[in-house]
Design a protein around this motif. Structure first.
Motif, mmCIF file in Angstrom:
data_model
loop_
_atom_site.group_PDB
_atom_site.id
_atom_site.type_symbol
_atom_site.label_atom_id
_atom_site.label_comp_id
_atom_site.label_asym_id
_atom_site.label_seq_id
_atom_site.Cartn_x
_atom_site.Cartn_y
_atom_site.Cartn_z
ATOM 1 N N VAL A 80 7.330 -2.476 2.055
ATOM 2 C CA VAL A 80 8.738 -2.610 2.458
ATOM 3 C C VAL A 80 8.837 -2.180 3.917
ATOM 4 C CG1 VAL A 80 11.116 -1.947 1.999
ATOM 5 C CG2 VAL A 80 9.472 -2.061 0.111
ATOM 6 N N GLN A 81 9.112 -3.124 4.777
ATOM 7 C CA GLN A 81 9.157 -2.845 6.201
ATOM 8 C C GLN A 81 10.598 -2.790 6.713
ATOM 9 O OE1 GLN A 81 6.407 -2.320 8.562
ATOM 10 N NE2 GLN A 81 5.619 -1.779 6.519
ATOM 11 N N PRO A 82 10.858 -1.955 7.739
ATOM 12 C CA PRO A 82 12.215 -1.888 8.299
ATOM 13 C C PRO A 82 12.597 -3.209 8.942
ATOM 14 C CG PRO A 82 10.662 -0.669 9.674
ATOM 15 C CD PRO A 82 9.923 -1.047 8.429
ATOM 16 N N LYS A 83 13.878 -3.494 8.913
ATOM 17 C CA LYS A 83 14.377 -4.728 9.520
ATOM 18 C C LYS A 83 14.199 -4.667 11.027
ATOM 19 C CE LYS A 83 17.902 -5.508 5.965
ATOM 20 N NZ LYS A 83 19.355 -5.675 5.703
ATOM 21 N N GLY A 90 7.751 2.108 6.278
ATOM 22 C CA GLY A 90 7.934 1.674 4.898
ATOM 23 C C GLY A 90 9.027 2.443 4.179
ATOM 24 N N LYS A 91 9.092 2.247 2.876
ATOM 25 C CA LYS A 91 10.109 2.885 2.039
ATOM 26 C C LYS A 91 9.593 4.236 1.558
ATOM 27 C CE LYS A 91 12.960 2.105 -2.081
ATOM 28 N NZ LYS A 91 13.248 1.160 -3.195
ATOM 29 N N MET A 130 0.841 -1.189 0.000
ATOM 30 C CA MET A 130 0.000 0.000 0.000
ATOM 31 C C MET A 130 0.885 1.250 0.000
ATOM 32 S SD MET A 130 -3.038 1.119 2.652
ATOM 33 C CE MET A 130 -1.926 1.414 4.023
ATOM 34 N N ILE A 131 0.488 2.263 -0.758
ATOM 35 C CA ILE A 131 1.222 3.525 -0.832
ATOM 36 C C ILE A 131 0.478 4.571 0.001
ATOM 37 C CG2 ILE A 131 2.132 5.332 -2.311
ATOM 38 C CD1 ILE A 131 3.442 2.642 -2.741
ATOM 39 N N VAL A 132 1.177 5.134 0.968
ATOM 40 C CA VAL A 132 0.605 6.172 1.832
ATOM 41 C C VAL A 132 1.210 7.514 1.462
ATOM 42 C CG1 VAL A 132 0.334 6.980 4.202
ATOM 43 C CG2 VAL A 132 0.260 4.536 3.714
ATOM 44 N N GLU A 133 0.349 8.489 1.170
ATOM 45 C CA GLU A 133 0.832 9.828 0.828
ATOM 46 C C GLU A 133 0.971 10.682 2.089
ATOM 47 O OE1 GLU A 133 -2.022 11.277 -2.001
ATOM 48 O OE2 GLU A 133 -0.883 10.492 -3.709
ATOM 49 N N ILE A 134 2.085 11.386 2.189
ATOM 50 C CA ILE A 134 2.336 12.280 3.325
ATOM 51 C C ILE A 134 2.158 13.717 2.844
ATOM 52 C CG2 ILE A 134 3.952 12.980 5.113
ATOM 53 C CD1 ILE A 134 3.016 10.085 5.328
ATOM 54 N N LYS A 135 1.189 14.407 3.443
ATOM 55 C CA LYS A 135 0.883 15.778 3.043
ATOM 56 C C LYS A 135 1.388 16.782 4.072
ATOM 57 C CE LYS A 135 -3.293 14.309 0.575
ATOM 58 N NZ LYS A 135 -4.759 14.496 0.431
ATOM 59 N N GLU A 189 10.508 4.141 10.054
ATOM 60 C CA GLU A 189 9.572 3.556 11.005
ATOM 61 C C GLU A 189 8.373 4.480 11.196
ATOM 62 O OE1 GLU A 189 11.740 2.907 14.550
ATOM 63 O OE2 GLU A 189 12.959 1.274 13.732
ATOM 64 N N LYS A 190 7.280 3.935 11.696
ATOM 65 C CA LYS A 190 6.093 4.731 11.956
ATOM 66 C C LYS A 190 6.391 5.782 13.018
ATOM 67 C CE LYS A 190 1.217 4.427 13.219
ATOM 68 N NZ LYS A 190 0.091 3.553 13.604
#
Length: 425
Positions: A79-82, A54-55, A1-6, A31-32
């Motif tokens: 894509v999740q952080p390790k 994510g990335k 899923m692609i999340v847009e940051i505004k 990270e979140k």
């Protein structure tokens, strides 16, 4: 899923911001709730955080002006952080093998590596006497056992500039301050929106107000003695130290009862006089001057004011402050004394009509009860808009502030001497 940051809205009156800096690289996995960017408005510097892990894909460059609500980056949540390795404290500590003497046994490889590191550190210490190295670099080299040769070998290339710098390096005597190299270079950097807005406001004040400044001096010995006497108990009870700014904030709020016009503002052809005192405290930050507001200072105690000042100043310096916390003051205090200023004429913070300037505390001869004694004195200055505030009010207000600081107990009695209250006169 692609999340847009505004870009979030810093305040109602702000429609665009500037990307001050990206705190992560394009393509990094975040990270979140991690801080990913700084945005600058004409009032404050704020941070943008990652809504999800994510990335990240950056869509706006540093220095670019973007509208509030526009997309500045996106996050690919696939894509999740390790996962971070378990901390050393939570891992079971395996006992190291002991030799017959009971000491921890080292392998030959560990011993050899340790010996090489010690030899390199010894070499580094000797080379420090011959090569100019910054303290940070020196400490880093010691920690990692690197010699000057190791650092030089790690450089990609040595150019003409570096060779010429070595050729022209002045020969200095041991212990002498090295002569500064001759340079004709200049640095240029774009003004931040905050500094641009500050520049416009300062010029406007000089052009649009009838600004005057009146001065007085305050004997700080009484407040200093009070702080020294009760500081340990104050810290024990409240958890933070007592400063001078809270005394002045409370003093100006109480002085407004005697000279309310100093708290007034000009609005067109009307003079607006608030019945509350919201005191702005000027704070120097890496991005420029900010003025957080202590609201209803007239109704707060000195410990409450002190805590609020500390919290607001920390928010301003750490870019966590909101626009609401910077908006709507009725009076401002600025303290140039923390930088060593002895005397100055502060500039009004519009639309306010006055500002108090505090300065350095210096021991000077003073007349006390007919005797010349050395006292810790501070010059204070009140700059005011003569269109709103008359000379009588400006001078009287500053005298009243002086009285409160030199007689702190009067802050409990609203400026009346305790003896008068006791005697009912």
């Amino acid at each position: 899923m692609i999340v847009e940051i505004k870009v979030p809205s810093p305040g109602e009156s702000i429609t665009e911001v500037e990307i001050g800096a990206w705190l992560v690289e394009d393509g990094a996995v975040v990270e979140k709730d991690q801080e990913i960017a700084e945005v600058e408005s004409d009032k404050a510097t704020l941070t943008i955080v990652a809504a999800e892990a994510g990335k990240i894909t950056v869509k706006a460059n540093e220095g670019e002006t973007v509208e509030v609500g526009s997309v500045v980056c996106s996050i690919d949540t696939s894509v999740q952080p390790k996962e971070k390795p378990e901390s050393a404290e939570n891992q079971e500590k395996q006992p190291e093998p002991k030799n017959e003497a009971g000491a921890t046994a080292k392998t030959e490889k560990e011993q050899a590596g340790s010996q090489v590191k010690e030899e390199k550190q010894a070499t580094v210490s000797k080379e420090f006497d011959q090569v100019k190295i910054t303290p940070v670099a020196k400490e880093l080299m010691k920690e990692n056992g690197l010699s000057v040769d190791d650092v030089i070998n790690g450089l990609k290339r040595i150019g003409k500039k570096e060779v010429e710098a070595a050729m022209n390096a002045p020969q200095t005597v041991a212990g002498a301050i090295p002569q500064k190299e001759i340079s004709r270079e200049v640095d240029r950097q774009k003004m931040t929106p905050l500094r641009r807005k500050l520049s416009q406001r300062l010029v406007a004040v000089k052009n649009e107000t009838a600004m005057l400044t009146t001065f007085n001096e305050v004997d700080m010995g009484y407040v200093m003695d009070l702080r020294k006497k009760y500081q340990p108990k104050f810290v024990e009870k409240h958890g933070f130290k007592l400063g001078f700014m809270s005394f002045f904030t409370k003093a100006v709020a109480l002085a407004m009862d005697f000279h309310p016009m100093v708290n007034a503002q000009l609005d067109g052809e009307e003079i607006v006089s608030p019945r509350f005192v919201d005191v702005g405290i000027a704070v120097s930050t890496p991005k420029g001057l900010m003025v957080p507001i202590v609201r209803n200072a007239e109704s707060k105690t000195i410990p409450q004011i002190e805590l609020e000042i500390k919290e607001l100043a920390a928010k301003a310096r750490n870019k966590k402050i909101s626009v609401d916390e910077l908006t709507g003051g009725t009076f401002t205090i600025t303290n140039g004394g923390v930088f060593g200023s002895l005397f100055s004429t502060p500039i009004i913070n519009p639309p306010q009509s006055a500002i108090l300037g505090m300065h350095n505390i210096v021991e000077r001869p003073a007349a006390v009860n007919g005797q010349v004694v050395v006292r810790p004195m501070m010059y204070i200055a009140l700059s005011y808009d003569h269109r709103v505030i008359d000379g009588k009010d400006s001078v009287g207000f500053l005298v009243k502030v002086k009285e409160f600081i030199e007689n702190p107990e009067r802050m409990l009695t609203g400026g009346i001497e305790p003896e008068q209250l006791l005697l009912g006169i």
